[in-house]
Write a protein that holds these residues in place. Sequence first.
Motif, mmCIF file in Angstrom:
data_model
loop_
_atom_site.group_PDB
_atom_site.id
_atom_site.type_symbol
_atom_site.label_atom_id
_atom_site.label_comp_id
_atom_site.label_asym_id
_atom_site.label_seq_id
_atom_site.Cartn_x
_atom_site.Cartn_y
_atom_site.Cartn_z
ATOM 1 N N MET A 1 0.864 -1.204 0.000
ATOM 2 C CA MET A 1 0.000 0.000 0.000
ATOM 3 C C MET A 1 0.887 1.236 0.000
ATOM 4 O O MET A 1 1.841 1.332 0.741
ATOM 5 C CB MET A 1 -0.907 -0.029 1.224
ATOM 6 N N GLY A 2 0.499 2.222 -0.848
ATOM 7 C CA GLY A 2 1.287 3.451 -0.964
ATOM 8 C C GLY A 2 1.066 4.388 0.210
ATOM 9 O O GLY A 2 0.303 4.123 1.127
ATOM 10 N N LYS A 3 1.711 5.500 0.146
ATOM 11 C CA LYS A 3 1.666 6.464 1.259
ATOM 12 C C LYS A 3 0.278 7.045 1.477
ATOM 13 O O LYS A 3 -0.066 7.424 2.588
ATOM 14 C CB LYS A 3 2.664 7.600 1.009
ATOM 15 N N GLN A 4 -0.467 7.157 0.404
ATOM 16 C CA GLN A 4 -1.781 7.797 0.531
ATOM 17 C C GLN A 4 -2.872 6.757 0.712
ATOM 18 O O GLN A 4 -4.006 6.971 0.357
ATOM 19 C CB GLN A 4 -2.064 8.650 -0.715
ATOM 20 N N GLY A 5 -2.540 5.652 1.277
ATOM 21 C CA GLY A 5 -3.512 4.564 1.383
ATOM 22 C C GLY A 5 -4.420 4.693 2.587
ATOM 23 O O GLY A 5 -4.192 5.468 3.504
ATOM 24 N N PHE A 6 -5.437 3.852 2.544
ATOM 25 C CA PHE A 6 -6.360 3.690 3.678
ATOM 26 C C PHE A 6 -6.016 2.332 4.270
ATOM 27 O O PHE A 6 -6.232 1.298 3.654
ATOM 28 C CB PHE A 6 -7.801 3.744 3.173
ATOM 29 N N TYR A 7 -5.404 2.316 5.461
ATOM 30 C CA TYR A 7 -4.802 1.100 5.985
ATOM 31 C C TYR A 7 -5.764 0.350 6.896
ATOM 32 O O TYR A 7 -6.368 0.924 7.797
ATOM 33 C CB TYR A 7 -3.539 1.443 6.776
ATOM 34 N N VAL A 8 -5.890 -0.947 6.635
ATOM 35 C CA VAL A 8 -6.668 -1.834 7.491
ATOM 36 C C VAL A 8 -5.832 -3.074 7.716
ATOM 37 O O VAL A 8 -5.392 -3.719 6.761
ATOM 38 C CB VAL A 8 -8.005 -2.243 6.828
ATOM 39 N N SER A 9 -5.593 -3.427 8.973
ATOM 40 C CA SER A 9 -4.809 -4.628 9.234
ATOM 41 C C SER A 9 -5.593 -5.860 8.836
ATOM 42 O O SER A 9 -6.820 -5.862 8.804
ATOM 43 C CB SER A 9 -4.452 -4.719 10.725
ATOM 44 N N LYS A 10 -4.859 -6.919 8.550
ATOM 45 C CA LYS A 10 -5.515 -8.172 8.163
ATOM 46 C C LYS A 10 -6.410 -8.668 9.286
ATOM 47 O O LYS A 10 -7.532 -9.119 9.059
ATOM 48 C CB LYS A 10 -4.458 -9.222 7.810
ATOM 49 N N LYS A 688 -17.878 2.478 -10.846
ATOM 50 C CA LYS A 688 -19.101 1.984 -10.210
ATOM 51 C C LYS A 688 -18.833 0.685 -9.470
ATOM 52 O O LYS A 688 -19.375 0.462 -8.374
ATOM 53 C CB LYS A 688 -20.192 1.784 -11.275
ATOM 54 N N SER A 689 -18.013 -0.180 -10.042
ATOM 55 C CA SER A 689 -17.658 -1.427 -9.359
ATOM 56 C C SER A 689 -16.970 -1.126 -8.033
ATOM 57 O O SER A 689 -17.275 -1.753 -7.003
ATOM 58 C CB SER A 689 -16.743 -2.262 -10.258
ATOM 59 N N ALA A 690 -16.052 -0.161 -8.041
ATOM 60 C CA ALA A 690 -15.358 0.192 -6.803
ATOM 61 C C ALA A 690 -16.319 0.781 -5.779
ATOM 62 O O ALA A 690 -16.294 0.415 -4.595
ATOM 63 C CB ALA A 690 -14.242 1.189 -7.117
ATOM 64 N N ILE A 691 -17.180 1.693 -6.208
ATOM 65 C CA ILE A 691 -18.140 2.321 -5.291
ATOM 66 C C ILE A 691 -19.067 1.277 -4.685
ATOM 67 O O ILE A 691 -19.355 1.300 -3.479
ATOM 68 C CB ILE A 691 -18.922 3.424 -6.024
ATOM 69 N N ASN A 692 -19.544 0.363 -5.511
ATOM 70 C CA ASN A 692 -20.428 -0.693 -4.997
ATOM 71 C C ASN A 692 -19.733 -1.498 -3.908
ATOM 72 O O ASN A 692 -20.338 -1.852 -2.886
ATOM 73 C CB ASN A 692 -20.869 -1.612 -6.133
ATOM 74 N N ASN A 693 -18.463 -1.838 -4.119
ATOM 75 C CA ASN A 693 -17.750 -2.652 -3.140
ATOM 76 C C ASN A 693 -17.344 -1.848 -1.909
ATOM 77 O O ASN A 693 -17.310 -2.395 -0.799
ATOM 78 C CB ASN A 693 -16.519 -3.285 -3.795
ATOM 79 N N LEU A 694 -17.071 -0.587 -2.096
ATOM 80 C CA LEU A 694 -16.721 0.250 -0.951
ATOM 81 C C LEU A 694 -17.921 0.505 -0.040
ATOM 82 O O LEU A 694 -17.748 0.891 1.124
ATOM 83 C CB LEU A 694 -16.137 1.577 -1.428
ATOM 84 N N GLU A 695 -19.126 0.276 -0.568
ATOM 85 C CA GLU A 695 -20.321 0.457 0.255
ATOM 86 C C GLU A 695 -20.257 -0.408 1.509
ATOM 87 O O GLU A 695 -20.693 -0.002 2.601
ATOM 88 C CB GLU A 695 -21.568 0.119 -0.557
ATOM 89 N N PHE A 696 -19.696 -1.604 1.391
ATOM 90 C CA PHE A 696 -19.542 -2.486 2.551
ATOM 91 C C PHE A 696 -18.676 -1.811 3.616
ATOM 92 O O PHE A 696 -18.980 -1.866 4.815
ATOM 93 C CB PHE A 696 -18.910 -3.810 2.106
ATOM 94 N N PHE A 697 -17.615 -1.127 3.200
ATOM 95 C CA PHE A 697 -16.719 -0.475 4.147
ATOM 96 C C PHE A 697 -17.372 0.756 4.760
ATOM 97 O O PHE A 697 -17.156 1.061 5.935
ATOM 98 C CB PHE A 697 -15.399 -0.131 3.450
ATOM 99 N N PHE A 698 -18.161 1.470 3.982
ATOM 100 C CA PHE A 698 -18.922 2.577 4.556
ATOM 101 C C PHE A 698 -19.844 2.054 5.661
ATOM 102 O O PHE A 698 -19.931 2.644 6.747
ATOM 103 C CB PHE A 698 -19.755 3.278 3.480
ATOM 104 N N LEU A 699 -20.541 0.971 5.386
ATOM 105 C CA LEU A 699 -21.469 0.420 6.364
ATOM 106 C C LEU A 699 -20.752 -0.064 7.618
ATOM 107 O O LEU A 699 -21.238 0.103 8.745
ATOM 108 C CB LEU A 699 -22.258 -0.738 5.751
ATOM 109 N N PHE A 707 -13.320 5.958 10.214
ATOM 110 C CA PHE A 707 -14.118 6.486 9.108
ATOM 111 C C PHE A 707 -13.528 7.779 8.555
ATOM 112 O O PHE A 707 -13.543 8.015 7.345
ATOM 113 C CB PHE A 707 -15.561 6.720 9.571
ATOM 114 N N GLY A 708 -12.979 8.622 9.413
ATOM 115 C CA GLY A 708 -12.387 9.880 8.958
ATOM 116 C C GLY A 708 -11.243 9.664 7.992
ATOM 117 O O GLY A 708 -11.232 10.238 6.886
ATOM 118 N N PRO A 709 -10.240 8.851 8.340
ATOM 119 C CA PRO A 709 -9.157 8.579 7.389
ATOM 120 C C PRO A 709 -9.650 7.942 6.089
ATOM 121 O O PRO A 709 -9.126 8.240 5.014
ATOM 122 C CB PRO A 709 -8.249 7.623 8.163
ATOM 123 N N MET A 710 -10.651 7.078 6.202
ATOM 124 C CA MET A 710 -11.209 6.459 5.001
ATOM 125 C C MET A 710 -11.809 7.523 4.082
ATOM 126 O O MET A 710 -11.589 7.521 2.861
ATOM 127 C CB MET A 710 -12.278 5.441 5.401
#
Length: 922
Positions: A1-10, A688-699, A707-710
């Motif tokens: 993940m690059g410097k401007q990433g949104f980090y989530v541990s495994k 649209k594919s990305a937005i649809n899948n990111l909806e899970f992370f929003f929820l 949520f702020g960093p995301m």
Amino acid sequence: MGKQGFYVSKALAVVFIVLGLGALATIIALSVVYAQEMNRNTNGGTNGGTGTTTTTNNRPVTTAAPSNEPWDQYRLPKSLEPTHYSVTLHPRLKAQEGTGLYIFTGESSVDFHCKEETDLILIHSNKLNYTSKAGGEWAELTVVSGADTAPTITESRLQTETQYLVLTLDRKLTKNAEYRLTTTFTGELADDLGGFYRSEYVENGQKKVIATTQMQPTDARKAFPCFDEPALKATFDITLIHDAGTVALSNANSVNLTENADTETVFERTPKMSTYLLAFIVSEFGNITDTVDDIKIYARKPAIDAGQGDYALKITGPILKFFENYYNSSYPLPKSDQIALPDFNAGAMENWGLITYRETALLYDPEFSSNSNKERIATIIAHELAHMWFGNLVTLRWWNDLWLNEGFASYVEYLGADNAEPDWGLKDLIVLNDIHRVFAVDALASSHPLSSPEDAIQKPAQISELFDAISYSKGASVLRMLSDFLTEPVFLKGLQTYLQQFAFGNTVYTDLWNHLEQAVQDLEFNLPFNVTDIMNTWVLQMGFPVVTVDTTTGIVTQKHFLLNPDSEITTESPFEYENTHTHTHMLHYKQFLVKQNRLDGPQHGAPDFVLPKKPPQDTPRDAVECLLQIHKTHVNWSGELPQAIPVINRAQLVDDAFNLARAKIIPTVRALSTTKYLTGEMAYMPWKSAINNLEFFFLMFDRSEVFGPMQKYLQRQVQNLFTHYNNATAGYTADAVGHQNQYTQVNAFSLACRTGLTECQNLASTLFKDWMATGVNKIRPNLRTTVYCNAIAAGGVDVWDFAWGQFQKATIATEAEKIRYALTCTKESWLLNRYLEYTLNPTLIRKQDATSTIIYIAENVVGQNLAWDFIRARWPYIFSQYGGGSFSFSNLINGVTERFSTEYELHQVRLSLSFCFCFFSS
């Protein structure tokens, strides 16, 4: 993940996946409760109990006594077969004094053939009261041919559990003889959106009432007694008695109209057809006509006068002609009527010759309707017109094969609409709208096969449950796949001979496979396996495989893809997913793997990625790196993204990466890294594919500290796209050029506002306040949903009340829909609670819109708990009003729980389930 990433541990990702699956389990549990109560309602509801089998004056008495007799079976016996109905109905469009009820009266006769000797007549009847006509009985049995006299009816009763009128005879009917059963009855013209029902609207300050129908799947029996199964086709003579000044419509053209105090409209005899395709409507609607092809669009007179039916009329003729060529068969009927109804539970219904729609699915106004509204109209019209042949002319024998009927129409709707609007690129959008949509459902342990055993689908509630994403979207997806690997000429030849052989008859799904197999042989198409063997692996087992391609050795392996790989599958499958070198879901891999590419030119060794020709689910693990490599080496914002990977595959790679991460096949961080390349992506489908899948992370995260960093990360990713369209459309005051580009413009604006981009949020508030100040709405129709939502979210009660006033005044259904949704975006909890209470009042929120309004409120992070508390507090009322809807009620259960992801919330659901069971058993 690059410097401007949104980090989530495994570890954190796994925790959220597990919690999400816990929430899913609660949804499934609630769905089971829903199904059980549907069954209870179907089986008699408050009229249940032991019951008796008495008779008073030979009129039927309600009973629900359980037994193993024929009247306790949900399928009709094979002894009687209808051939013709004559039905006269008289709906009253004014409420009765005293009771306030709207009713209809009717007289019906059915001619039937006796195939086997029997002294019992079973005919479907639900919520009908039988009354004697003047000078006679309420029921009369006579001979048409083949016998000297008819038996006498000795006993009659209504079996509420199985929805039968049961008639016992003093002797047996004669085999091969024809008889006629005539009955007189009364029913309620209720506002329950099923059978023969009532719809209301206001025109020039005056309430107007419509009598209309929705028979599918098992509600023709609410309009008149009938043999209400799809295989029991017959011809129909329909007569409607109605108020002077109203217009009556049915499946056929009218042949006689008599005007006295009441008007009597007699219709031509229909072709042989199933009961669920019947329709009859009485209204004061206007219409516009294409006289060349006898096509009419009906709607409220102001809507017709405003030209809102013009677009539908414009495209209906071309779509009909397309399907005539596609099926190599003339349109089976002399006319095609389409009507927009103010109250309609489904999106549309393919009644033969009289298609019914929600207003939002048929009426278009360029001043108010968005690009997506227009597309929806085109695809739904194409879907319903496709049914005129596939479903209506040739009908599946029983509801267990519903998937073929609805899946086929869901596939070819893209072909028909693409023919009408060739510049839109609609054929590609099935990937987003159906394939990706149903992957998420079919990857659950709670999924089900496309086709069920016939004896497993018996009760009306079980039939209603089949109207789901599996039947529609998976059905469409596998048929698209079938057409693709057979090639269109082979697919069409088999389809056309299938329709020719079974016209006006009934089939099972394997009949289509047989005709496709014959086409393979006739056209000498080289297919290493027969169609039945290939397709049964998709039809008779749930789910789909994840296919792994070893690009070094060429070996292809597969296994059942599950979002929770630890799920216990209880559904038995006739096939094995775990199959390394043979085919169960795929043809031989060499037929699929046709293109190998390197991003940096030919080199020795294995290719960087493989593009399967006809993939089911096909992401090599290093495909994510391919997207990132494009991001690093090829992106040039001033130009187009190079087509190293075609746009559909870019969308697929993003979707696959997120699904593989949720299934623990690749790390979540790796899936999230696909969003890094989006800074240089201009195309609609990958975004649209990305937005649809990111909806899970929003929820999952919109209530958490991450949520702020995301938001900040995604704001940076969408900034270029937002700025591009801001410059290209003069500050979002114009529409982008091109159908899919307009969608991208909307997504850029929506995601920018959602992630807190100040420039976007200020623009939304400014546009809305200008509307409030001037009374002139200058907001582009494409952007209205997003602008309204963000302005209401940022505003107070004055903004909300203004929007509510505009909703109440709206005469355009699509505009009302946009405002109705936007009102749920407020951050004021008391306004959301007030809005929830409005859903209980049909004069404020139509019944057809009540459940979706509650779901919209639950999507708002502020409204989530409010909606959850609301449905628990109002559960008895909500269930009694909306529990019978095959779509709306199950969607309600999903909608109010989809954000649940903690043990505490799971505990809440379990407690609520206990309450539900107590309520059901009381």
